[in-house]
Design an enzyme around this catalytic site. Structure first.
Site, PDB file in Angstrom:
ATOM      1  N   ASP A  61       6.139 -10.132  54.854  1.00  0.00           N
ATOM      2  CA  ASP A  61       7.229  -9.418  55.535  1.00  0.00           C
ATOM      3  C   ASP A  61       6.677  -8.721  56.771  1.00  0.00           C
ATOM      4  O   ASP A  61       5.492  -8.384  56.825  1.00  0.00           O
ATOM      5  CB  ASP A  61       7.798  -8.312  54.617  1.00  0.00           C
ATOM      6  N   ARG A  67       9.710 -16.889  59.296  1.00  0.00           N
ATOM      7  CA  ARG A  67      11.037 -16.384  58.919  1.00  0.00           C
ATOM      8  C   ARG A  67      11.507 -15.508  60.076  1.00  0.00           C
ATOM      9  O   ARG A  67      10.831 -14.543  60.442  1.00  0.00           O
ATOM     10  CB  ARG A  67      10.975 -15.518  57.656  1.00  0.00           C
ATOM     11  N   LYS A  92      16.428 -10.151  62.291  1.00  0.00           N
ATOM     12  CA  LYS A  92      16.727  -9.328  63.474  1.00  0.00           C
ATOM     13  C   LYS A  92      15.761  -8.155  63.586  1.00  0.00           C
ATOM     14  O   LYS A  92      15.370  -7.775  64.682  1.00  0.00           O
ATOM     15  CB  LYS A  92      18.170  -8.819  63.407  1.00  0.00           C
ATOM     16  N   ALA A 132      14.537  -4.452  61.008  1.00  0.00           N
ATOM     17  CA  ALA A 132      15.222  -3.423  60.222  1.00  0.00           C
ATOM     18  C   ALA A 132      14.744  -1.995  60.486  1.00  0.00           C
ATOM     19  O   ALA A 132      15.190  -1.077  59.814  1.00  0.00           O
ATOM     20  CB  ALA A 132      15.055  -3.748  58.737  1.00  0.00           C
ATOM     21  N   THR A 158      19.457 -14.232  58.145  1.00  0.00           N
ATOM     22  CA  THR A 158      20.525 -13.376  58.670  1.00  0.00           C
ATOM     23  C   THR A 158      21.787 -13.576  57.836  1.00  0.00           C
ATOM     24  O   THR A 158      21.976 -14.639  57.241  1.00  0.00           O
ATOM     25  CB  THR A 158      20.821 -13.695  60.153  1.00  0.00           C
ATOM     26  N   HIS A 159      22.638 -12.530  57.828  1.00  0.00           N
ATOM     27  CA  HIS A 159      23.959 -12.669  57.196  1.00  0.00           C
ATOM     28  C   HIS A 159      25.014 -12.850  58.271  1.00  0.00           C
ATOM     29  O   HIS A 159      26.201 -12.812  57.980  1.00  0.00           O
ATOM     30  CB  HIS A 159      24.267 -11.414  56.376  1.00  0.00           C
TER      31      HIS A 159
END
Ligand code: FAD
Length: 304
Positions: free
Chosen positions: A130, A181, A184, A186, A223-224
């Protein structure tokens, strides 16, 4: 404004202690977190797999302050990999290097990541690193690259579209065949290094998706944002990029309808499944992304 306040609170120890002791917050937390135990998380992954979705398990924890805690986190990831393997689940893992002691010693984080990558490779599993806040970015990339260069190509990196520098990082990793990956981003970042306006972040995300789809090795579009997802599908179709060359990724508890719709259309969809008692900073980042989530919690708390 609200986003900045929630992100600042995500780092505040007093609020964390209060929130984690507050029993009535738990049901709201459960919307975003698979549970506090590995068993809870494995149950969620089994259910996702039954519905045709893949998973990436995240043992929650970050900003580790002792080497012992970092080693304990790495050992716990070993147990996660064992359990996933024994049960034949379709899942990899996601790790934060600050959980593996990055803030204490880059060498420690590197050793622990290498150990995790090795255990994962024996079990044919993938390890995604991450990306955390920008202060940790250079060390995160250094550690990741050293482990990758040792031949652990079952690892990949997360990059954030809100940073001005990300197109260069994308090109460097595309050239080396690293799986990226793209998300955007966070965290609260200054305008000197990250786009302050959402429209600019979205534009950079859209441009980078096209680079990843055209030349990426197993890229993940995390992304959502339905508009960006449609754009990715359209680009892939127009350039005859088969759906097994990339995947869409979602966070547990967000846009389940869209996750399932994409899987039904034949796309690979992976859900990020966070679990563990150290849920506070992750939970606060989810609230910060969408002020409506705060209303959701308030409504929940006021329910008779
Ligand atoms: C699989 C995955 C891995 C990630 N890994 C990282 C990482 O390593 N580093 C990092 O900095 N960030 C990471 N993120 C978080 C990411 O950077 C964004 O903060 C987050 O995904 C929200 O942005 P969005 O792309 O969904 O778009 P947005 O424009 O924020 O949201 C688009 C739509 O999605 C829905 N939505 C988005 N967020 C929420 C929410 N919290 N609750 C409810 N609905 C929501 C809403 O319908 C919203 O309108 C990850 C995200 C995903 C999906």
């Amino acid at each position: 404004m609200m986003r900045r306040v929630l992100l600042a609170l995500s780092k505040d120890d007093r609020t964390r202690r209060l929130a984690t002791r507050t029993a009535f917050l738990r049901p709201a937390v459960r919307r975003f977190i698979a549970g506090e135990t590995l068993e809870d998380a494995l149950g969620v992954v089994a259910d996702l797999n039954r519905r045709g979705l893949l998973a990436s398990l995240d043992l929650l924890g970050e900003s580790t302050t002792t080497a012992d805690d970092a080693r304990r986190a790495a050992a716990a990831y070993g147990a996660v990999l064992d359990a996933v393997h024994r049960r034949g689940l379709r899942a990899g893992i996601s790790v934060k290097l600050s959980q593996l002691g990055l803030d204490l010693s880059v060498d420690l984080a590197e050793d622990l990541l290498r150990g995790i990558a090795s255990a994962a490779r024996e079990r044919h599993r993938f390890v995604r690193v991450d990306m955390e806040d920008s202060a940790r970015l250079p060390a995160t990339l250094d550690v990741f690259e050293r482990v990758w260069d040792d031949g652990f190509h079952n690892t990949g990196i997360a990059l954030q579209a809100y940073l001005y520098r990300t197109p260069q990082d994308v090109e460097r990793y595309l050239a080396r065949g690293v799986s990226i990956r793209l998300c955007k981003g966070a965290y609260a970042e200054p305008a000197a290094i990250a786009f302050p306006r959402k429209a600019d972040v979205d534009r950079q995300f859209a441009r980078l998706i096209e680079r990843l789809l055209a030349e990426g090795t197993n890229p993940a579009i995390a992304t959502h944002d339905e508009r960006l997802i449609v754009q990715a599908k359209t680009f892939a179709r127009a350039h005859a990029i088969p759906p097994d060359r990339f995947e869409f990724q979602f966070l547990h508890g967000i846009r389940r309808d869209l996750q399932e719709a994409l899987a039904r259309e034949g796309f690979r969809v992976r859900v990020y499944v966070p679990f563990g008692p150290q849920w506070y900073p992750y939970f606060m980042r989810r609230l910060a992304e969408r002020p409506a989530n705060v209303l959701f919690i308030v409504r929940h708390l006021l329910r008779p």
